[in-house]
Design an enzyme around this catalytic site. Structure first.
Site, PDB file in Angstrom:
ATOM      1  N   ASP A 152      10.102  -6.512  -6.763  1.00  0.00           N
ATOM      2  CA  ASP A 152      10.449  -4.871  -5.507  1.00  0.00           C
ATOM      3  C   ASP A 152      11.211  -4.049  -5.790  1.00  0.00           C
ATOM      4  O   ASP A 152      12.798  -5.034  -5.551  1.00  0.00           O
ATOM      5  CB  ASP A 152      10.005  -5.608  -4.204  1.00  0.00           C
ATOM      6  CG  ASP A 152       9.572  -4.558  -3.221  1.00  0.00           C
ATOM      7  OD1 ASP A 152       9.912  -4.095  -3.564  1.00  0.00           O
ATOM      8  OD2 ASP A 152       8.192  -4.760  -2.450  1.00  0.00           O
ATOM      9  N   ILE A 153      10.551  -3.133  -6.279  1.00  0.00           N
ATOM     10  CA  ILE A 153      12.300  -2.068  -6.572  1.00  0.00           C
ATOM     11  C   ILE A 153      13.082  -1.872  -5.017  1.00  0.00           C
ATOM     12  O   ILE A 153      14.398  -1.880  -5.737  1.00  0.00           O
ATOM     13  CB  ILE A 153      11.784  -0.691  -7.311  1.00  0.00           C
ATOM     14  CG1 ILE A 153      11.970  -0.101  -7.822  1.00  0.00           C
ATOM     15  CG2 ILE A 153      10.984  -0.130  -5.605  1.00  0.00           C
ATOM     16  CD1 ILE A 153      11.797   1.458  -8.103  1.00  0.00           C
TER      17      ILE A 153
ATOM     18  N   ASN B  62       0.338  -7.519   3.209  1.00  0.00           N
ATOM     19  CA  ASN B  62       0.225  -6.428   4.741  1.00  0.00           C
ATOM     20  C   ASN B  62      -0.876  -5.623   4.356  1.00  0.00           C
ATOM     21  O   ASN B  62      -1.219  -5.482   3.171  1.00  0.00           O
ATOM     22  CB  ASN B  62       1.099  -5.133   4.493  1.00  0.00           C
ATOM     23  CG  ASN B  62       2.554  -5.764   5.149  1.00  0.00           C
ATOM     24  OD1 ASN B  62       3.181  -6.391   5.543  1.00  0.00           O
ATOM     25  ND2 ASN B  62       3.829  -5.087   4.366  1.00  0.00           N
TER      26      ASN B  62
ATOM     27  N   GLN C 159       1.574  -1.599   5.463  1.00  0.00           N
ATOM     28  CA  GLN C 159       0.871  -1.424   4.163  1.00  0.00           C
ATOM     29  C   GLN C 159       1.342  -0.436   3.672  1.00  0.00           C
ATOM     30  O   GLN C 159       0.684   1.205   4.150  1.00  0.00           O
ATOM     31  CB  GLN C 159      -0.592  -1.921   3.848  1.00  0.00           C
ATOM     32  CG  GLN C 159      -0.954  -1.214   2.221  1.00  0.00           C
ATOM     33  CD  GLN C 159      -2.991  -2.244   2.173  1.00  0.00           C
ATOM     34  OE1 GLN C 159      -3.373  -2.677   3.321  1.00  0.00           O
ATOM     35  NE2 GLN C 159      -3.043  -1.940   0.834  1.00  0.00           N
TER      36      GLN C 159
ATOM     37  N   HIS D 164      -1.526  -6.926  -2.794  1.00  0.00           N
ATOM     38  CA  HIS D 164      -0.436  -7.755  -2.781  1.00  0.00           C
ATOM     39  C   HIS D 164       0.383  -8.450  -1.824  1.00  0.00           C
ATOM     40  O   HIS D 164       0.047  -7.742  -1.049  1.00  0.00           O
ATOM     41  CB  HIS D 164       0.739  -6.549  -3.512  1.00  0.00           C
ATOM     42  CG  HIS D 164       0.933  -5.713  -2.557  1.00  0.00           C
ATOM     43  ND1 HIS D 164       0.173  -4.615  -2.434  1.00  0.00           N
ATOM     44  CD2 HIS D 164       1.874  -5.747  -2.168  1.00  0.00           C
ATOM     45  CE1 HIS D 164       1.124  -3.853  -1.786  1.00  0.00           C
ATOM     46  NE2 HIS D 164       2.160  -4.360  -1.349  1.00  0.00           N
ATOM     47  N   PHE D 165       1.027  -9.424  -2.618  1.00  0.00           N
ATOM     48  CA  PHE D 165       1.626 -10.233  -1.899  1.00  0.00           C
ATOM     49  C   PHE D 165       2.771  -9.677  -2.264  1.00  0.00           C
ATOM     50  O   PHE D 165       3.550 -10.209  -3.284  1.00  0.00           O
ATOM     51  CB  PHE D 165       1.603 -12.124  -2.042  1.00  0.00           C
ATOM     52  CG  PHE D 165      -0.075 -12.315  -1.918  1.00  0.00           C
ATOM     53  CD1 PHE D 165      -0.725 -11.873  -2.038  1.00  0.00           C
ATOM     54  CD2 PHE D 165      -0.705 -13.273  -0.538  1.00  0.00           C
ATOM     55  CE1 PHE D 165      -2.364 -12.346  -1.402  1.00  0.00           C
ATOM     56  CE2 PHE D 165      -1.221 -13.673   0.090  1.00  0.00           C
ATOM     57  CZ  PHE D 165      -2.451 -13.846  -0.472  1.00  0.00           C
ATOM     58  N   HIS D 166       3.909  -9.746  -0.705  1.00  0.00           N
ATOM     59  CA  HIS D 166       6.136 -10.593  -0.986  1.00  0.00           C
ATOM     60  C   HIS D 166       5.851 -11.884  -1.389  1.00  0.00           C
ATOM     61  O   HIS D 166       5.597 -12.447   0.297  1.00  0.00           O
ATOM     62  CB  HIS D 166       6.156  -9.459   0.047  1.00  0.00           C
ATOM     63  CG  HIS D 166       5.903  -8.079   0.292  1.00  0.00           C
ATOM     64  ND1 HIS D 166       6.389  -7.150   0.006  1.00  0.00           N
ATOM     65  CD2 HIS D 166       5.017  -7.172   0.809  1.00  0.00           C
ATOM     66  CE1 HIS D 166       5.605  -5.817   0.289  1.00  0.00           C
ATOM     67  NE2 HIS D 166       5.019  -5.780   0.639  1.00  0.00           N
TER      68      HIS D 166
HETATM   69  P1  AMP Z   1       4.041  -2.367   1.329  1.00  0.00           P
HETATM   70  O1  AMP Z   1       3.926  -2.015   2.190  1.00  0.00           O
HETATM   71  O2  AMP Z   1       2.991  -4.442   1.326  1.00  0.00           O
HETATM   72  O3  AMP Z   1       2.716  -1.302   0.412  1.00  0.00           O
HETATM   73  O4  AMP Z   1       4.791  -2.962  -0.172  1.00  0.00           O
HETATM   74  C1  AMP Z   1       4.205  -2.375  -0.847  1.00  0.00           C
HETATM   75  C2  AMP Z   1       6.251  -2.298  -2.083  1.00  0.00           C
HETATM   76  O5  AMP Z   1       6.366  -2.023  -3.079  1.00  0.00           O
HETATM   77  C3  AMP Z   1       7.442  -2.143  -1.446  1.00  0.00           C
HETATM   78  O6  AMP Z   1       8.094  -2.838  -1.278  1.00  0.00           O
HETATM   79  C4  AMP Z   1       8.197  -1.372  -2.443  1.00  0.00           C
HETATM   80  O7  AMP Z   1       9.496  -1.338  -2.374  1.00  0.00           O
HETATM   81  C5  AMP Z   1       7.726  -1.359  -3.917  1.00  0.00           C
HETATM   82  N1  AMP Z   1       7.354  -0.703  -4.813  1.00  0.00           N
HETATM   83  C6  AMP Z   1       6.897   0.857  -4.355  1.00  0.00           C
HETATM   84  N2  AMP Z   1       7.247   1.142  -5.724  1.00  0.00           N
HETATM   85  C7  AMP Z   1       7.239   0.261  -6.501  1.00  0.00           C
HETATM   86  C8  AMP Z   1       7.922   0.701  -8.041  1.00  0.00           C
HETATM   87  N3  AMP Z   1       7.521   1.548  -8.788  1.00  0.00           N
HETATM   88  N4  AMP Z   1       7.606  -0.542  -8.846  1.00  0.00           N
HETATM   89  C9  AMP Z   1       8.503  -1.815  -7.919  1.00  0.00           C
HETATM   90  N5  AMP Z   1       8.134  -2.035  -6.609  1.00  0.00           N
HETATM   91  C10 AMP Z   1       7.290  -0.955  -5.959  1.00  0.00           C
END
Ligand code: AMP
Ligand code: ZN
Length: 141
Positions: free
Chosen positions: A33-34, A89, A96, A102-104
């Protein structure tokens, strides 16, 4: 395989946007995750390569395989950190922001400041618990 042209994760899977990948196979991709949840990093996102929005949109066989992939990466992250949260989420109200399921996988450390498990607790009124349980049971049919 379903993809969504406007979806950032589909673009990453297609190689159109760079990402730091941890692992992938034919069906799934895991990347960092970025914006990691803590300063320790190692926060991983794992997703199917096919575009589905919600957990309930994912076919059973794909979700089963994803469970096994989550377990594999969790093993490494439990060694990377001291504990691990797995979070998923669904819909904006639940946090979300990327509508590609996706899973964190969030490695945890003592005093890391991450607040997942520390929600405000509430109480049910008398009889309410049974009513809520019965409502959910009906919704499962
Ligand atoms: P969610 O809030 O569950 O939809 O999580 C989306 C996640 O994607 C967030 O934690 C962001 O930091 C991550 N994210 C968004 N864009 C990127 C990207 N280009 N590379 C890696 N992670 C990302
Ligand atoms: Zn997508």
């Amino acid at each position: 395989m379903k993809t969504d042209k406007g979806c950032i994760f589909c673009k990453i899977i297609a190689g159109e946007i760079p990402a730091v990948k941890i692992w992938e196979d034919k069906e799934f991709m895991a990347m960092l995750d970025i914006h990691p949840a803590s300063i320790h990093g190692g926060h991983v996102l794992i997703m199917p390569k096919e575009h589905f929005e919600l957990i309930t949109d994912v076919p059973d066989n794909v979700l089963k395989d994803m469970g096994i992939a989550i377990k594999k990466i969790s093993g490494a992250l439990l060694k990377y950190g001291e504990g691990l949260n797995v979070v998923q989420n669904n819909k904006k109200v639940a946090g979300q922001y990327v509508p590609h399921v996706h899973f964190h996988l969030i490695p945890r450390f003592e005093n890391d400041g991450v607040r997942i498990e520390k929600w405000e607790v509430n109480n049910y009124n008398r009889g309410e618990m049974e009513k809520v349980a019965s409502k959910i049971k009906k919704l499962m049919k």
